[in-house]
Each structure stands twice: as C-alpha cells, then as structure tokens.
Design a protein around this motif. Structure first.
Motif, short mmCIF file in Angstrom:
data_model
loop_
_atom_site.label_atom_id
_atom_site.label_comp_id
_atom_site.label_asym_id
_atom_site.label_seq_id
_atom_site.Cartn_x
_atom_site.Cartn_y
_atom_site.Cartn_z
N GLU A 1 -19.42 9.17 11.21
CA GLU A 1 -18.66 9.09 12.40
C GLU A 1 -18.50 10.13 13.32
O GLU A 1 -18.24 11.17 12.61
CB GLU A 1 -17.37 8.41 12.20
CG GLU A 1 -17.71 6.89 11.50
CD GLU A 1 -16.13 6.16 11.33
OE1 GLU A 1 -15.14 6.41 11.97
OE2 GLU A 1 -16.02 5.45 10.40
N SER B 1 -12.94 11.88 16.69
CA SER B 1 -12.24 11.36 17.91
C SER B 1 -11.80 12.37 18.77
O SER B 1 -11.80 13.60 18.36
CB SER B 1 -11.18 10.37 17.38
OG SER B 1 -10.17 11.34 16.73
N ASP B 2 -11.42 12.34 20.16
CA ASP B 2 -10.83 13.32 20.92
C ASP B 2 -9.76 13.95 20.26
O ASP B 2 -9.68 15.15 20.52
CB ASP B 2 -10.45 12.71 22.28
CG ASP B 2 -11.65 12.23 22.98
OD1 ASP B 2 -12.76 12.51 22.79
OD2 ASP B 2 -11.65 11.44 23.90
#
Length: 89
Positions: free
Chosen positions: A65, A68-69
């Motif tokens: 994955e 994330s930010d």
C-alpha cells in the motif's frame, strides 16, 4: 586516461554484474531475496520444474500500500533540515 575505466568497459562490467545472480547487485536486479549461483538455480529448476513452488524465495511484488498523507507528513517531520534546499526549513 590513467586509472579510469573506459566507458565501454564500464558498461560491460555493469552488464556482467547484473547478469550474475551470485552477486548482491545481480540478485537485487533479478528480484531474489539473496544471492544464489546459477548452479543452484538450475538445480532448483530440475528438482521442482517450471512454475512449481521452490525453496528459493523471490521478492513479492505488488500488494504494497502507498503511505497515507498523514504518514508522509509524520515521516517528513522526522527528517533533518537540509540548509538552502527549501526542504524542512
């Protein structure tokens, strides 16, 4: 030229290293977890056949994955500033 390697020789050396699965560079290029000799690869192929599960583990590709930010911001906050680069100043 002195002690420098000629351009053509450098390309040939790089190609030889990438084609050699017994070097760390070659194993990484072939997506192997560790260096193995060609003899080991052929032996494994003879014993298990093409497409069969083998004891030589290959790196898993995909399924990873993207961060994330929030994870990226947290990681960036841990970096030391690089003077004059505009990064983390």
């Amino acid at each position: 030229m002195g002690d420098r390697l000629r351009y053509g020789d450098a390309i040939a050396l790089r190609a030889a290293i990438l084609d050699d699965s017994s070097t760390l560079t070659g194993a990484k290029h072939m997506d192997l977890l560790f260096p193995v000799t060609w003899g080991d690869l052929v032996d494994d192929l003879i014993r298990h056949g093409v497409g069969a599960p083998t004891p030589i583990k290959y790196k898993q590709t995909g399924g990873e994955e993207e961060p994330s930010d929030e994870e990226l911001k947290q990681a960036q906050s841990l970096l030391s500033p690089i003077p004059g680069s505009g990064i983390n100043n």
